[in-house]
Design a protein around this motif. Structure first.
Motif, PDB file in Angstrom:
ATOM      1  N   ALA A 175       0.811  -1.215   0.000  1.00 39.29           N
ATOM      2  CA  ALA A 175       0.000   0.000   0.000  1.00 39.29           C
ATOM      3  C   ALA A 175       0.846   1.267   0.000  1.00 39.29           C
ATOM      4  O   ALA A 175       0.303   2.373  -0.033  1.00 39.29           O
ATOM      5  CB  ALA A 175      -0.924   0.003   1.212  1.00 39.29           C
ATOM      6  N   GLY A 176       2.161   1.106   0.047  1.00 43.99           N
ATOM      7  CA  GLY A 176       3.038   2.262  -0.051  1.00 43.99           C
ATOM      8  C   GLY A 176       3.515   2.840   1.265  1.00 43.99           C
ATOM      9  O   GLY A 176       4.149   3.898   1.280  1.00 43.99           O
ATOM     10  N   LEU A 177       3.231   2.174   2.378  1.00 42.98           N
ATOM     11  CA  LEU A 177       3.724   2.687   3.654  1.00 42.98           C
ATOM     12  C   LEU A 177       5.237   2.520   3.746  1.00 42.98           C
ATOM     13  O   LEU A 177       5.799   1.526   3.290  1.00 42.98           O
ATOM     14  CB  LEU A 177       3.071   1.948   4.830  1.00 42.98           C
ATOM     15  CG  LEU A 177       1.800   2.574   5.398  1.00 42.98           C
ATOM     16  CD1 LEU A 177       0.661   2.448   4.413  1.00 42.98           C
ATOM     17  CD2 LEU A 177       1.441   1.943   6.731  1.00 42.98           C
ATOM     18  N   GLU A 178       5.869   3.486   4.357  1.00 44.53           N
ATOM     19  CA  GLU A 178       7.305   3.405   4.590  1.00 44.53           C
ATOM     20  C   GLU A 178       7.546   2.860   5.989  1.00 44.53           C
ATOM     21  O   GLU A 178       7.073   3.425   6.979  1.00 44.53           O
ATOM     22  CB  GLU A 178       7.950   4.787   4.435  1.00 44.53           C
ATOM     23  CG  GLU A 178       7.862   5.336   3.019  1.00 44.53           C
ATOM     24  CD  GLU A 178       8.590   6.670   2.876  1.00 44.53           C
ATOM     25  OE1 GLU A 178       9.277   7.075   3.837  1.00 44.53           O
ATOM     26  OE2 GLU A 178       8.474   7.281   1.811  1.00 44.53           O
ATOM     27  N   LEU A 179       8.271   1.771   6.076  1.00 47.71           N
ATOM     28  CA  LEU A 179       8.577   1.158   7.355  1.00 47.71           C
ATOM     29  C   LEU A 179       9.793   1.853   7.958  1.00 47.71           C
ATOM     30  O   LEU A 179      10.874   1.840   7.380  1.00 47.71           O
ATOM     31  CB  LEU A 179       8.846  -0.343   7.189  1.00 47.71           C
ATOM     32  CG  LEU A 179       7.726  -1.155   6.527  1.00 47.71           C
ATOM     33  CD1 LEU A 179       8.105  -2.638   6.479  1.00 47.71           C
ATOM     34  CD2 LEU A 179       6.403  -0.963   7.237  1.00 47.71           C
ATOM     35  N   GLU A 180       9.610   2.468   9.106  1.00 45.08           N
ATOM     36  CA  GLU A 180      10.710   3.169   9.758  1.00 45.08           C
ATOM     37  C   GLU A 180      11.643   2.185  10.456  1.00 45.08           C
ATOM     38  O   GLU A 180      12.850   2.411  10.527  1.00 45.08           O
ATOM     39  CB  GLU A 180      10.170   4.187  10.760  1.00 45.08           C
ATOM     40  CG  GLU A 180       9.366   5.293  10.114  1.00 45.08           C
ATOM     41  CD  GLU A 180       8.943   6.352  11.108  1.00 45.08           C
ATOM     42  OE1 GLU A 180       9.054   6.113  12.337  1.00 45.08           O
ATOM     43  OE2 GLU A 180       8.505   7.431  10.662  1.00 45.08           O
ATOM     44  N   LEU A 181      11.064   1.125  11.000  1.00 43.73           N
ATOM     45  CA  LEU A 181      11.857   0.120  11.711  1.00 43.73           C
ATOM     46  C   LEU A 181      11.240  -1.255  11.493  1.00 43.73           C
ATOM     47  O   LEU A 181      10.031  -1.410  11.598  1.00 43.73           O
ATOM     48  CB  LEU A 181      11.880   0.429  13.215  1.00 43.73           C
ATOM     49  CG  LEU A 181      12.441  -0.658  14.135  1.00 43.73           C
ATOM     50  CD1 LEU A 181      13.940  -0.829  13.904  1.00 43.73           C
ATOM     51  CD2 LEU A 181      12.167  -0.348  15.594  1.00 43.73           C
ATOM     52  N   HIS A 221      11.870  -9.567   3.981  1.00 43.78           N
ATOM     53  CA  HIS A 221      12.629  -8.679   3.106  1.00 43.78           C
ATOM     54  C   HIS A 221      11.747  -7.518   2.661  1.00 43.78           C
ATOM     55  O   HIS A 221      10.835  -7.670   1.864  1.00 43.78           O
ATOM     56  CB  HIS A 221      13.153  -9.448   1.891  1.00 43.78           C
ATOM     57  CG  HIS A 221      14.024 -10.608   2.262  1.00 43.78           C
ATOM     58  ND1 HIS A 221      15.304 -10.451   2.750  1.00 43.78           N
ATOM     59  CD2 HIS A 221      13.787 -11.937   2.250  1.00 43.78           C
ATOM     60  CE1 HIS A 221      15.828 -11.638   2.992  1.00 43.78           C
ATOM     61  NE2 HIS A 221      14.927 -12.565   2.698  1.00 43.78           N
ATOM     62  N   ALA A 222      12.010  -6.381   3.213  1.00 43.50           N
ATOM     63  CA  ALA A 222      11.310  -5.160   2.825  1.00 43.50           C
ATOM     64  C   ALA A 222      12.206  -3.976   3.161  1.00 43.50           C
ATOM     65  O   ALA A 222      12.964  -4.014   4.144  1.00 43.50           O
ATOM     66  CB  ALA A 222       9.983  -5.037   3.544  1.00 43.50           C
ATOM     67  N   ARG A 223      12.136  -2.954   2.347  1.00 45.11           N
ATOM     68  CA  ARG A 223      12.941  -1.764   2.595  1.00 45.11           C
ATOM     69  C   ARG A 223      12.457  -1.063   3.855  1.00 45.11           C
ATOM     70  O   ARG A 223      11.266  -0.895   4.069  1.00 45.11           O
ATOM     71  CB  ARG A 223      12.834  -0.813   1.408  1.00 45.11           C
ATOM     72  CG  ARG A 223      13.692   0.444   1.541  1.00 45.11           C
ATOM     73  CD  ARG A 223      13.501   1.340   0.335  1.00 45.11           C
ATOM     74  NE  ARG A 223      13.900   0.674  -0.893  1.00 45.11           N
ATOM     75  CZ  ARG A 223      13.764   1.219  -2.099  1.00 45.11           C
ATOM     76  NH1 ARG A 223      13.213   2.417  -2.222  1.00 45.11           N
ATOM     77  NH2 ARG A 223      14.154   0.556  -3.170  1.00 45.11           N
TER      78      ARG A 223
END
Length: 211
Positions: free
Chosen positions: A8-14, A24-26
């Protein structure tokens, strides 16, 4: 759930991964935790081995209304739905039916709370979700789901409504001026769980809009 968030496009901070697990995810930062530490920081009895922190950019009611109008869908409104499991289940159902947006009014559980997010299987991230008050929804005509006394679901033109309001099972709807829609039940059955009622109503809308 985290795969849905990433999709969904969320950015994972941690991202924190239990030793021996893979995900495996940025992300901005990644750590590996021992099983004991991982168990101490998770909120579930049987965690799957990965947890994350992500920043949610919450929308306002105007954005939710515009998204619904653009897709010609009634806005889904939760009115005092207190159980986070029900809130998450309705988010999951709304996404599955194709509803673009959902609004939670005061008294409803946080759709981004841990239990609600898990109950949604991450599908809350597919919706435009906003917190709002009734004043924010002024001008929207709507149907409220009622256990009894409403127009039968099969006959009510709910697909043309500005909003569909789902209320608390214990207290019902907080407004008395809504048109009502009722799912007809077999004799002796008093009512449906709000999540089940939401599924019937939202997929009825999906069917009608498709035709």
């Amino acid at each position: 759930m985290l795969a849905e968030a990433v999709a969904a496009g969320l950015e994972l901070e941690l991202v924190a991964v239990r030793e021996g697990e893979e995900f495996h995810a940025r992300s901005g930062k990644r750590v590996t935790l021992t099983p004991g530490v991982f168990r101490a920081v998770t909120q579930t009895v049987t965690p799957q081995g990965v947890i994350a922190i992500a920043r949610i950019n919450e929308n306002n009611a105007k954005a939710a209304i515009e998204a619904s109008r653009h897709r010609r869908w009634p806005l889904v409104v939760l009115d005092g739905v207190q159980d986070p499991g029900n809130v998450g289940a309705i988010c999951r159902t709304a996404a599955a039916a194709g509803a673009p947006a959902l609004v939670v009014l005061q008294g409803s559980a946080d759709p981004y709370g841990a239990k609600a997010v898990r109950a949604s299987a991450g599908n809350v991230f597919r919706l435009i979700v906003a917190r709002a008050a009734w004043d924010d929804l002024a001008g929207l005509d709507g149907y409220g789901a009622s256990a009894s006394g409403g127009e039968p679901l099969e006959a009510a033109p709910i697909e043309n409504a500005g909003m569909i309001v789902l209320g608390s099972e214990a207290h019902g709807l907080s407004r008395s001026d809504l048109k009502l829609v009722t799912v007809q039940l077999s004799e002796g059955v008093e009512s449906l769980n709000v999540g089940a009622a939401a599924a019937l109503i939202l997929f009825q809308i999906k069917r009608r809009l498709a035709s």
